[in-house]
Structure formats: C-alpha cells, structure tokens
Design an enzyme around this catalytic site. Structure first.
Site, PDB file in Angstrom:
ATOM      1  N   THR A  94       0.646  -1.177   0.046  1.00 36.38           N
ATOM      2  CA  THR A  94      -0.080   0.022  -0.046  1.00 36.38           C
ATOM      3  C   THR A  94       1.013   1.216  -0.132  1.00 36.38           C
ATOM      4  OG1 THR A  94      -1.868  -1.167   1.424  1.00 36.38           O
ATOM      5  CG2 THR A  94      -1.714   1.390   1.233  1.00 36.38           C
ATOM      6  N   LYS A 170      -6.962   1.101  -3.120  1.00 36.71           N
ATOM      7  CA  LYS A 170      -6.589   0.436  -1.804  1.00 36.71           C
ATOM      8  C   LYS A 170      -6.705   1.529  -0.737  1.00 36.71           C
ATOM      9  CE  LYS A 170      -5.570  -2.125   1.530  1.00 36.71           C
ATOM     10  NZ  LYS A 170      -4.033  -2.496   1.701  1.00 36.71           N
ATOM     11  N   LYS A 239      -1.009   6.356   8.205  1.00 38.73           N
ATOM     12  CA  LYS A 239      -0.186   6.471   7.053  1.00 38.73           C
ATOM     13  C   LYS A 239      -1.102   6.411   6.059  1.00 38.73           C
ATOM     14  CE  LYS A 239       1.432   3.238   5.213  1.00 38.73           C
ATOM     15  NZ  LYS A 239       1.032   2.174   4.143  1.00 38.73           N
TER      16      LYS A 239
END
Length: 292
Positions: A94, A170, A239
């Site tokens: 990711t 994602k 994040k």
C-alpha cells in the site's frame, strides 16, 4: 518461473509460503534474518540482499511497509537496477499514488513490467490464500502473473491500465475501514454513556445492520479490548489516511471525514497507541467521553 519475494513481514511471509506450497521456485529477502530463515525452512532460497534476490528473477513480488521502505529497497537498494529486461515487478504494498506513478515511469524506462496489486485481507486471510487483490497496469502483463495471484487470493479485481489506479482504490478502501472503526468507537461511547454493555451493542450491530467482515472483525476487538498482537498497526492506519488525503488532493476531491479521522489517529499516537491494532482507534472516542 523464478520468483523473488521482497518483504517477509506479517503479510509477506504467509504469501510467499503459499507460493512455495504451490510448487513455485521462490527466493526470499527481508531486512531481518528471522523471516528469511523461516521461509528457507519451507523450501525457499534466502538472499542476503534484495538485489541478490532479484538478479535472475522472472517475477518480483514486493510487499514492503510504506513509501520509504519501497523507495529504499527498490530504488536505493538497486533492485530496479539489477532486474533483467522483460522481468515483471508486482508491487503488492500500500503506497502513495505519487510513488506508484514514479515507479511505473522508472520501470518503463528500463523495459521492466510494473503492476500494482495491493490486497484486502488480514493475516489469517493471507494464510488461507483468500486475499482480494486490487490490480492495475498492463493487462497483458497481468495475464502472465495471474497464476501467481490465483495462489495468493480468491479474486483479482482489475481496476485499470495505470498502476496507480489500484493504489488509489486501496487507499479509498482503507479510508472506509478507518471510518468504520471511528464510527464504532463513537457509537460504543454513546451506548456506554447510557450504561449499555458495549459487547452486547457490538453483537447487535454486527449481527444485523453491519454484518460485514470489517465491522465483525474490528468490532470484536473493540468489544473485548483486544488490541495486541496487532494484525494491522494503528500507526499504519494513520499513514493510509494521510495517503488517501494526498490522493484526493491530487484530483481535487474534498474528504472532510478524513480530516476528522486523521486527528483521531494523531491523538491515539499521542497516547502511545501506534503499536496497537487499528481497532484501538476506538479508544479515542472513549477517552474524549471520559470513559478511559
């Protein structure tokens, strides 16, 4: 087909193990030696460096922690420079949309295929080979690696010809997970304020209105206050919320809820909760309500 697997962490190790079980020749690399040794015990070849792992590889699969780790290993660690022309790099991490665009350009310049294929699913899902794989890039390249993806996941979702499209998807999905956890946290604080047992409430909503994997999985952790060991660390959740905001800004999409979620994550980190499971984000609402 020779496969190099870079990043043998919580998700990477079971994924690489499944490829070995399926009969593929795998050479694995990880910064720390323990996971390399574990994979070697399953039949892989362990490499001392990432560049060594990819030297003769036909396909490189990487699933590294974040942008910094990916940049350090793939670019600064000479992985891209070492890959042979015609090889395919399948990046399952990711990462940001910006880095995805940059990596696609750099691979193209060296005649190396590049696909983005981040995944949906926690460790137990990876172990079972039942991940949902979000893929984007050249469809002809994807067809070549699809047998590998069939080992790793239950379905591959093709999202477009540009690799960054998979990363944007994602990040959107992870933003929705953060939203679900934040919503449950505030709802639990509400019912607890009226002396309703939170476990009963979680059981109610996950059996009726929100009978979905995200609500059930994270809800159970919230109901039982079970945040260790972390399946996915809260700090990584922050994040991903930040990266979702960056991706949204890139295309002028406002995300007001993301700002609220980011503040809640930062508050959790201020209370030294970044190492806990993402479900611990629910503690922010309880803390604000004076219930902690």
């Amino acid at each position: 087909m020779k496969i190099a697997f870079l990043g043998l962490g919580t998700m990477g190790l079971p994924m690489a193990a499944n490829l070995i079980k399926a009969g593929y020749q795998v050479q694995g690399w990880n910064r720390s030696a323990g996971p390399r040794e574990k994979l070697a015990s399953l039949g892989a070849t362990a490499a001392e460096t990432a560049a060594e792992a990819v030297r003769d590889a036909d396909v490189v699969i990487s699933i590294l922690a974040d942008d910094n780790a990916t940049r350090s290993v793939v670019l600064e660690g000479d992985v891209l420079a070492t890959l042979k022309p015609g090889a395919i790099h399948l990046n399952m991490a990711t990462i940001s949309v910006d880095l995805a665009v940059e990596l696609a350009q750099l691979h193209r310049a060296r005649n190396i295929g590049y696909l983005a294929a981040p995944v949906l699913g926690r460790v137990n899902v990876a172990e079972a080979g039942q991940l949902n794989i979000l893929a984007a890039g050249d469809s002809a390249l994807l067809a070549k690696v699809q047998p590998l993806l069939d080992v790793l996941g239950q379905k591959t979702w093709y999202l477009g010809a540009r690799p960054e499209q998979a990363n944007a998807t994602k990040l959107a999905a992870n933003f929705m997970i953060a939203s679900a956890i934040g919503t449950m946290g505030e709802a639990v604080a509400l019912v607890q304020g009226h002396e309703v047992n939170k476990a009963d409430f979680i059981d109610l909503i996950t059996s009726t209105l929100f009978a979905a994997p995200v609500y059930k999985g994270y809800g159970q952790a919230i109901a039982s206050d079970t945040f260790e060991p972390a399946g996915f660390k809260l700090a990584l959740g922050l994040k991903d919320v930040r990266l979702a905001q960056d991706a949204a800004e890139r295309v002028n999409v406002p995300m007001a809820i993301a700002g609220t979620l980011r503040a809640a994550h930062v508050e959790s980190l201020a209370h030294d909760e970044g190492h806990l499971d993402w479900a611990a984000l629910a503690r922010t609402a309880a803390r604000r309500a004076g219930q902690l």
